[in-house]
Design an enzyme around this catalytic site. Structure first.
Site, short mmCIF file in Angstrom:
data_model
loop_
_atom_site.label_atom_id
_atom_site.label_comp_id
_atom_site.label_asym_id
_atom_site.label_seq_id
_atom_site.Cartn_x
_atom_site.Cartn_y
_atom_site.Cartn_z
N LYS A 93 17.88 -4.51 -7.91
CA LYS A 93 19.03 -5.16 -9.03
C LYS A 93 18.96 -4.19 -10.34
O LYS A 93 19.78 -4.64 -11.04
CB LYS A 93 18.64 -6.25 -9.22
CG LYS A 93 18.98 -7.22 -7.81
CD LYS A 93 18.83 -9.02 -8.17
CE LYS A 93 17.42 -9.28 -7.65
NZ LYS A 93 17.39 -10.77 -8.09
N ARG B 192 -4.03 1.67 5.24
CA ARG B 192 -5.21 1.41 4.70
C ARG B 192 -5.44 0.86 3.32
O ARG B 192 -6.31 0.11 3.01
CB ARG B 192 -6.06 2.65 4.92
CG ARG B 192 -6.79 3.13 6.02
CD ARG B 192 -6.28 4.49 6.44
NE ARG B 192 -5.24 4.86 6.47
CZ ARG B 192 -4.49 4.89 7.62
NH1 ARG B 192 -5.09 4.67 8.70
NH2 ARG B 192 -3.13 5.04 7.56
N THR B 193 -4.78 1.51 2.28
CA THR B 193 -4.87 1.30 0.64
C THR B 193 -4.83 -0.08 0.58
O THR B 193 -5.35 -0.91 0.04
CB THR B 193 -4.29 2.25 -0.05
OG1 THR B 193 -4.64 3.51 0.36
CG2 THR B 193 -4.67 2.15 -1.45
N HIS C 57 -5.33 9.76 -6.15
CA HIS C 57 -5.70 8.70 -5.17
C HIS C 57 -7.01 8.41 -5.69
O HIS C 57 -8.27 8.41 -4.69
CB HIS C 57 -5.39 8.84 -3.84
CG HIS C 57 -5.18 7.84 -2.91
ND1 HIS C 57 -5.83 6.38 -3.54
CD2 HIS C 57 -4.79 7.53 -1.74
CE1 HIS C 57 -5.67 5.56 -2.48
NE2 HIS C 57 -5.13 6.19 -1.36
N ARG D 83 0.59 1.36 -5.66
CA ARG D 83 1.47 2.77 -5.01
C ARG D 83 2.66 3.10 -5.48
O ARG D 83 3.53 2.33 -5.39
CB ARG D 83 0.98 2.79 -3.62
CG ARG D 83 1.64 3.98 -2.90
CD ARG D 83 1.17 4.37 -1.50
NE ARG D 83 -0.30 4.82 -1.53
CZ ARG D 83 -0.85 5.09 -0.47
NH1 ARG D 83 -0.22 4.94 0.79
NH2 ARG D 83 -1.98 5.12 -0.43
#
Ligand code: CP
Length: 301
Positions: free
Chosen positions: A83, A54-55, A132, A104
Site C-alpha cells: 500500500k 532454512r534461514t 548473510h 531478509r
C-alpha cells in the site's frame, strides 16, 4: 553482543566468533535436553521479503526452542508495503511488537537501513547479493566440528557463483580471523568474487583444477543465483559450470568436507548425499543451535 545488530560478517571479532561457537555448543546440548525457557516472554519478528526455507524456519525454531514466540511476515504481497508503506516504517512498527527482528531483503544494504530505524536488534538473514552473516556463523560452526580450525593448516575452496553468492561473501570474512587458512575462489570469470571480499594472497581460478579437488579440506559449493542475473544468456552459459558427482568426490581427501548453504539445483548430484564428505544437510541443521546462540546473545539472556 547484548543489543547488537548483526549486519555484516566484518563486524565480528575473533573473541565474538569463539563466544558464538561456545554458546552454540551449549545450545546443541540444550536441544538434546528438549529446549530451554531462556526466552519466555520474548518475541522474534521474522520479516522475509525474499524466499527462504532454512534461514526463516531455523530462526523461528531457534526462538521457539528457547521458549519464546514468533511473529512473521513472509510475503510482501500481504504486507502494507504493497500500500506504499516504506520499510523504515514497517521496521519501527515491528520493533515495537518484537524484541528482535530477523530480516531478509532483496537489496544489498537494506538490513543496515532497517537497523538504523529499529529499536530492537536486527539480524541480517541475507540482503540481496550482499551478505548473510548468520549463515557464515553456522558454516564456521560446521567447519569447526570437522576440522581443527585455527590449529592446523586448512585449504578452503569456494566454488560456484561467487559474485552473487552472499554466503561466500560473509564466510570469507569470518575465516580471516583464523590462522593457517588458504582460500581459493573458483568461478567463471563473469561471476568471480568481488574485490571487496578477497585478499591479495587468495587464489582465483576460473576452472575447477585437479589440485583444488584433491587437496582441499573444505569445498564450499554454491548455486548459480539465477534470480540475480540481469542477462539470462550469461546465466545459461555458466549454469552448468561445476557439477559435483560421486566420481569427483572419490578424488577428494577422505576427510574433505563438502558444504553448501542450500538450496541446491544441479551443482551437487544426489548420489553425493550419502558420501562421508557431504556435510550440507548437517550444516543446515546447525542453523538452529547457532541461531539460538545469536538470539540469546543479542537479547542478553
Ligand atoms: N542458506 C539459506 O539461506 O537458505 P534459505 O534461502 O532457504 O534460507
Amino acid at each position: 553482543m547484548d543489543k547488537q545488530h548483526i549486519l555484516s560478517a566484518t563486524q565480528f571479532s575473533r573473541t565474538e566468533l569463539e563466544l558464538i561457537l561456545d554458546r552454540s555448543r551449549e545450545m546443541e546440548a540444550i536441544l538434546l535436553g528438549g529446549g530451554s525457557k531462556m526466552c519466555v516472554g520474548k518475541i522474534l519478528g521474522a520479516l522475509f521479503y525474499e524466499p527462504s526455507t532454512r534461514t526463516r524456519l531455523s530462526f523461528e525454531t531457534a526462538m521457539l526452542r528457547l521458549g519464546g514466540e514468533v511473529i512473521s511476515e513472509t510475503d510482501v504481497t500481504f504486507s502494507s508495503q504493497t500500500k506504499g508503506e516504506v520499510m523504515e516504517d514497517t521496521i519501527r512498527i515491528v520493533g515495537g511488537y518484537a524484541d528482535v527482528i530477523a530480516i531478509r531483503t532483496k537489496t544489498k544494504g537494506e538490513a543496515k537501513l532497517a537497523a538504523h530505524y529499529s529499536p530492537v536488534p536486527v539480524l541480517n538473514g541475507g540482503d540481496g547479493a550482499g551478505e548473510h552473516p548468520t549463515q557464515a556463523l553456522l558454516d564456521l560452526y560446521t567447519i569447526a566440528k570437522h576440522h581443527r580450525i585455527g590449529e592446523e593448516p586448512l585449504k578452503v575452496a569456494f566454488v560456484g557463483d561467487l559474485k552473487y553468492g552472499r554466503t561466500v561473501h560473509s564466510l570469507a570474512q569470518v575465516l580471516r580471523h583464523f590462522e593457517g587458512i588458504e582460500v581459493s575462489f573458483v568461478s567463471p570469470e563473469v561471476i568471480q568474487i568481488p574485490a571487496e571480499y578477497r585478499k591479495t594472497d587468495d587464489q582465483i581460478f576460473h576452472e575447477l583444477s585437479d589440485e583444488v579437488i584433491t587437496e582441499s579440506d573444505v569445498i564450499y559449493v554454491t548455486r548459480m543465483q539465477k534470480e540475480r542475473f540481469d542477462d539470462m544468456e550469461q546465466f545459461q552459459e555458466v549454469k552448468n559450470a561445476f557439477i559435483f558427482d560421486a566420481e569427483m568426490v572419490d578424488r577428494m581427501k577422505p576427510g574433505c568436507s563438502i558444504l553448501h548453504p542450500l538450496p541446491r539445483v544441479n551443482e551437487i548430484r544426489q548420489e553425493v548425499d550419502a558420501l562421508p564428505q557431504a556435510k550440507y544437510f548437517e550444516q543446515a541443521q546447525n542453523g538452529v543451535p547457532v541461531r539460538m546462540a545469536l538470539i540469546a546473545e543479542v537479547l542478553g539472556v
